[in-house]
Design an enzyme around this catalytic site. Structure first.
Site, PDB file in Angstrom:
ATOM      1  N   TRP A  63       5.836  22.425  20.875  1.00  0.00           N
ATOM      2  CA  TRP A  63       6.161  23.726  21.468  1.00  0.00           C
ATOM      3  C   TRP A  63       7.625  24.092  21.256  1.00  0.00           C
ATOM      4  O   TRP A  63       8.026  25.215  21.541  1.00  0.00           O
ATOM      5  CB  TRP A  63       5.807  23.763  22.957  1.00  0.00           C
ATOM      6  CG  TRP A  63       6.222  22.547  23.719  1.00  0.00           C
ATOM      7  CD1 TRP A  63       7.443  22.313  24.246  1.00  0.00           C
ATOM      8  CD2 TRP A  63       5.415  21.404  24.032  1.00  0.00           C
ATOM      9  NE1 TRP A  63       7.457  21.094  24.864  1.00  0.00           N
ATOM     10  CE2 TRP A  63       6.230  20.512  24.758  1.00  0.00           C
ATOM     11  CE3 TRP A  63       4.091  21.058  23.769  1.00  0.00           C
ATOM     12  CZ2 TRP A  63       5.744  19.285  25.220  1.00  0.00           C
ATOM     13  CZ3 TRP A  63       3.626  19.848  24.238  1.00  0.00           C
ATOM     14  CH2 TRP A  63       4.445  18.984  24.946  1.00  0.00           C
ATOM     15  N   ARG A  64       8.409  23.156  20.749  1.00  0.00           N
ATOM     16  CA  ARG A  64       9.788  23.494  20.389  1.00  0.00           C
ATOM     17  C   ARG A  64       9.872  24.037  18.963  1.00  0.00           C
ATOM     18  O   ARG A  64      10.944  24.451  18.532  1.00  0.00           O
ATOM     19  CB  ARG A  64      10.683  22.259  20.524  1.00  0.00           C
ATOM     20  CG  ARG A  64      10.894  21.869  21.979  1.00  0.00           C
ATOM     21  CD  ARG A  64      11.779  20.663  22.118  1.00  0.00           C
ATOM     22  NE  ARG A  64      12.019  20.388  23.528  1.00  0.00           N
ATOM     23  CZ  ARG A  64      12.419  19.210  24.003  1.00  0.00           C
ATOM     24  NH1 ARG A  64      12.636  18.200  23.166  1.00  0.00           N
ATOM     25  NH2 ARG A  64      12.610  19.038  25.283  1.00  0.00           N
TER      26      ARG A  64
ATOM     27  N   GLU B  15       4.719  25.218  29.238  1.00  0.00           N
ATOM     28  CA  GLU B  15       5.426  25.138  30.522  1.00  0.00           C
ATOM     29  C   GLU B  15       4.457  24.955  31.684  1.00  0.00           C
ATOM     30  O   GLU B  15       4.729  24.217  32.623  1.00  0.00           O
ATOM     31  CB  GLU B  15       6.285  26.391  30.738  1.00  0.00           C
ATOM     32  CG  GLU B  15       7.500  26.461  29.824  1.00  0.00           C
ATOM     33  CD  GLU B  15       8.443  25.273  29.992  1.00  0.00           C
ATOM     34  OE1 GLU B  15       8.427  24.637  31.056  1.00  0.00           O
ATOM     35  OE2 GLU B  15       9.172  24.967  29.041  1.00  0.00           O
TER      36      GLU B  15
ATOM     37  N   GLN C  17       2.864  19.510  35.866  1.00  0.00           N
ATOM     38  CA  GLN C  17       2.416  18.309  36.604  1.00  0.00           C
ATOM     39  C   GLN C  17       1.714  17.313  35.688  1.00  0.00           C
ATOM     40  O   GLN C  17       0.907  16.529  36.132  1.00  0.00           O
ATOM     41  CB  GLN C  17       1.482  18.709  37.744  1.00  0.00           C
ATOM     42  CG  GLN C  17       2.234  19.099  38.993  1.00  0.00           C
ATOM     43  CD  GLN C  17       1.744  20.375  39.592  1.00  0.00           C
ATOM     44  OE1 GLN C  17       1.169  21.214  38.913  1.00  0.00           O
ATOM     45  NE2 GLN C  17       1.964  20.564  40.865  1.00  0.00           N
TER      46      GLN C  17
ATOM     47  N   TYR D 292      -5.025  19.266  38.341  1.00  0.00           N
ATOM     48  CA  TYR D 292      -4.467  20.470  38.991  1.00  0.00           C
ATOM     49  C   TYR D 292      -5.118  21.733  38.413  1.00  0.00           C
ATOM     50  O   TYR D 292      -4.477  22.549  37.770  1.00  0.00           O
ATOM     51  CB  TYR D 292      -2.952  20.535  38.828  1.00  0.00           C
ATOM     52  CG  TYR D 292      -2.248  19.383  39.482  1.00  0.00           C
ATOM     53  CD1 TYR D 292      -1.959  19.389  40.835  1.00  0.00           C
ATOM     54  CD2 TYR D 292      -1.898  18.267  38.743  1.00  0.00           C
ATOM     55  CE1 TYR D 292      -1.326  18.327  41.445  1.00  0.00           C
ATOM     56  CE2 TYR D 292      -1.269  17.185  39.339  1.00  0.00           C
ATOM     57  CZ  TYR D 292      -0.989  17.216  40.683  1.00  0.00           C
ATOM     58  OH  TYR D 292      -0.368  16.160  41.273  1.00  0.00           O
TER      59      TYR D 292
ATOM     60  N   TYR E 182      10.539  28.417  38.422  1.00  0.00           N
ATOM     61  CA  TYR E 182      10.845  27.551  37.277  1.00  0.00           C
ATOM     62  C   TYR E 182      10.229  28.101  35.986  1.00  0.00           C
ATOM     63  O   TYR E 182      10.912  28.266  34.973  1.00  0.00           O
ATOM     64  CB  TYR E 182      10.348  26.103  37.510  1.00  0.00           C
ATOM     65  CG  TYR E 182      10.350  25.377  36.202  1.00  0.00           C
ATOM     66  CD1 TYR E 182      11.545  24.927  35.656  1.00  0.00           C
ATOM     67  CD2 TYR E 182       9.185  25.234  35.437  1.00  0.00           C
ATOM     68  CE1 TYR E 182      11.582  24.339  34.396  1.00  0.00           C
ATOM     69  CE2 TYR E 182       9.214  24.654  34.185  1.00  0.00           C
ATOM     70  CZ  TYR E 182      10.408  24.209  33.674  1.00  0.00           C
ATOM     71  OH  TYR E 182      10.452  23.650  32.423  1.00  0.00           O
TER      72      TYR E 182
ATOM     73  N   ASP F 262      14.365  22.216  37.649  1.00  0.00           N
ATOM     74  CA  ASP F 262      13.203  21.365  37.858  1.00  0.00           C
ATOM     75  C   ASP F 262      13.687  20.010  38.379  1.00  0.00           C
ATOM     76  O   ASP F 262      14.879  19.845  38.676  1.00  0.00           O
ATOM     77  CB  ASP F 262      12.378  21.221  36.564  1.00  0.00           C
ATOM     78  CG  ASP F 262      13.046  20.295  35.556  1.00  0.00           C
ATOM     79  OD1 ASP F 262      14.266  20.032  35.680  1.00  0.00           O
ATOM     80  OD2 ASP F 262      12.349  19.798  34.657  1.00  0.00           O
TER      81      ASP F 262
ATOM     82  N   CYS G  97      19.322  10.470  31.816  1.00  0.00           N
ATOM     83  CA  CYS G  97      19.645  10.443  33.247  1.00  0.00           C
ATOM     84  C   CYS G  97      18.341  10.283  34.035  1.00  0.00           C
ATOM     85  O   CYS G  97      17.967  11.113  34.859  1.00  0.00           O
ATOM     86  CB  CYS G  97      20.369  11.734  33.634  1.00  0.00           C
ATOM     87  SG  CYS G  97      21.177  11.642  35.232  1.00  0.00           S
TER      88      CYS G  97
ATOM     89  N   CYS H 240      30.949  13.400  35.326  1.00  0.00           N
ATOM     90  CA  CYS H 240      29.969  12.931  36.308  1.00  0.00           C
ATOM     91  C   CYS H 240      30.644  12.150  37.432  1.00  0.00           C
ATOM     92  O   CYS H 240      31.232  11.094  37.214  1.00  0.00           O
ATOM     93  CB  CYS H 240      28.929  12.056  35.607  1.00  0.00           C
ATOM     94  SG  CYS H 240      27.605  11.571  36.721  1.00  0.00           S
TER      95      CYS H 240
HETATM   96  S1  SF4 Z   1      26.820   9.909  33.446  1.00  0.00           S
HETATM   97 FE1  SF4 Z   1      25.971  11.011  35.193  1.00  0.00          FE
HETATM   98  S2  SF4 Z   1      24.727  12.645  34.298  1.00  0.00           S
HETATM   99 FE2  SF4 Z   1      25.149  11.154  32.674  1.00  0.00          FE
HETATM  100  S3  SF4 Z   1      23.388   9.756  32.704  1.00  0.00           S
HETATM  101 FE3  SF4 Z   1      24.949   8.865  34.011  1.00  0.00          FE
HETATM  102  S4  SF4 Z   1      24.479   9.595  36.077  1.00  0.00           S
HETATM  103 FE4  SF4 Z   1      23.376  10.916  34.635  1.00  0.00          FE
END
Ligand code: SF4
Length: 329
Positions: free
Chosen positions: A23-24, A36, A41, A81, A124, A142, A191, A207
Site C-alpha cells: 500500500w506504500r 488503513e 486492529q 472485528y 486516525y 496512533d 521504538c 529524546c
Molecule cells: S531514542 Fe527515544 S524515540 Fe528513539 S527509540 Fe529510543 S526511546 Fe524511542
C-alpha cells in the site's frame, strides 16, 4: 516537539529503512483507505493477506457499493472485528451517492473533515488518508506515535490531547503523508514496546526518555471479561450444520453461525457434548461448550465455506463435525 533537523533525519531514515509494503507503492486513495482500515486492529503480516484479497475483490469503491454486504463479509472472513467490514460497505455506498443526497459522486473525499463524516472513519483514519493519499497537512496519532511521543517527552501517561498537540507541532509540512508514516514506522520497528532500538534511532538526540525508555508510556489497564457460552450445532442428514445469519448489529453481526446460549448447558437427550473451545477477543475471554444435535425435520444445513463465518464459529463447527463423525463411526 521535533524540530526541522529531527524531521529531516527521521524522513531520511524512513526513505532508507521503511518496510516494502504494497500500500506504500500505490497512489489509489481507495486502496490506501483499505489498508488503513485493515491495519487498525490487524497485524501487518496478516493485514498483507487481507489487503490483497480486498483489493482484488473490490478494486474500486463502486465494486464494493454494488456488492451485497455478505460478499464483503466473506472477503473479510478471518480478519476479525467485522464491524469494520460492515461500515466499509456502508461507506462505499455513501460515497457513490450524488452530492445532493449527501454522497460524494463516487469519489473518496480528500479533506480530513469530509473523511471524518464517513461511516467507520475516526480521527486516525481521516488524518492518515488525508495526508498519505491527498498530501494534506494533518497529523496522525496512533499507538506507535503515542509511544514515541511519551518517550521523547518522558511522560508516563500523556493525555490524548497532549499527544495530538505534540504530533501537530512536530508535523513536517512538505511531506505530511511520509512524515506520519515515518513516525509510525519508527514506533513499529525501532521504538517498540520491548527491546527498544535507541542505538538505531534517528531522533535519539532529542529524546528525553532514552535512558529508560521502557518506563514510557505506562501500560494501559485492559479489562477482559470472561464469558461462558454454549453453542448448539444441529446437523442435517448430510452432516451439514444448521447456520443462521446474525443481525447486522452486535457481536459477529452479519456473519453466519450456529445458535449460542449464554452460560453452560449440559448435554441431554437432544445434544451430546463435543468439547470446549477457548477463544480470545480484545475484551472478552470466551469459553464455548460445544453440543452436537440433529436438525429438525425439514431443516437443511449450510455449507460453512459458502457463507462468512467468524474464526470462533469455524473452531466450533470443526469440533462439532469431528464429534458427529466419531458418533457415526
Ligand atoms: S531514542 Fe527515544 S524515540 Fe528513539 S527509540 Fe529510543 S526511546 Fe524511542
Amino acid at each position: 516537539m521535533l524540530n526541522h533537523d529531527h524531521q529531516q533525519a527521521l524522513l531520511q531514515w524512513y526513505d532508507e529503512h521503511q518496510r516494502a509494503l504494497p500500500w506504500r507503492q500505490t497512489n489509489d486513495p481507495w486502496h490506501i483507505l483499505l489498508s488503513e482500515i485493515l491495519l487498525q486492529q490487524t497485524q501487518v503480516s496478516r493485514g498483507l493477506v487481507y489487503w490483497q484479497r480486498m483489493v482484488e475483490t473490490f478494486p474500486t469503491i463502486a465494486s464494493m457499493a454494488d456488492a451485497p454486504v455478505d460478499t464483503v463479509l466473506k472477503a473479510w472472513e478471518g480478519a476479525g472485528y467485522y464491524s469494520r467490514a460492515r461500515r466499509l460497505h456502508a461507506l462505499s455506498q455513501r460515497i457513490m451517492l450524488p452530492r445532493a443526497e449527501g454522497g460524494f459522486d463516487g469519489r473518496l473525499p480528500s479533506t480530513y473533515d469530509e473523511l471524518l463524516s464517513l461511516p467507520g472513519i475516526g480521527p486516525y483514519t481521516a488524518a492518515a488518508v488525508a495526508s498519505i493519499a491527498f498530501g494534506q497537512s494533518v497529523a496522525c496519532v496512533d499507538g506507535n506515535i503515542r509511544r514515541v511521543m511519551a518517550r521523547q517527552t518522558a511522560q508516563p501517561e500523556p493525555t490524548p490531547k497532549a499527544v495530538q498537540a505534540w504530533a501537530d507541532a512536530s508535523l513536517e509540512a512538505v511531506r505530511p503523508g511520509d512524515w506520519n508514516q515515518a513516525l509510525m514506522e519508527l514506533g513499529a520497528t525501532v521504538c517498540t514496546p520491548k527491546r527498544v532500538g535507541c542505538s538505531r534511532c534517528p531522533v535519539s538526540s532529542s529524546c528525553q526518555g532514552r535512558s529508560t525508555p521502557e518506563r514510557y508510556p505506562l501500560p494501559k489497564q485492559q479489562r477482559t471479561k470472561a464469558v461462558i457460552m454454549t453453542a448448539m450445532v444441529d446437523h442435517d442428514a448430510q452432516g451439514r450444520p444448521v447456520l443462521k445469519q446474525r443481525p447486522l448489529s452486535g457481536l459477529f453481526g452479519g456473519l453466519w453461525g450456529p445458535v449460542y446460549e449464554e452460560g453452560r448447558r449440559e448435554e441431554g437427550a437432544a445434544y451430546i457434548e463435543a468439547g470446549v473451545v477457548n477463544h480470545q477477543l480484545s475484551h472478552r475471554s470466551m469459553t464455548v461448550h460445544v453440543l452436537v444435535g440433529t436438525s429438525a425435520v425439514g431443516e437443511t444445513g449450510t455449507e460453512p465455506s459458502a457463507v462468512a463465518c467468524s474464526t470462533l464459529d469455524e473452531k466450533v463447527l470443526t469440533m462439532a463435525l469431528q464429534r458427529l463423525l466419531e458418533g457415526r463411526s
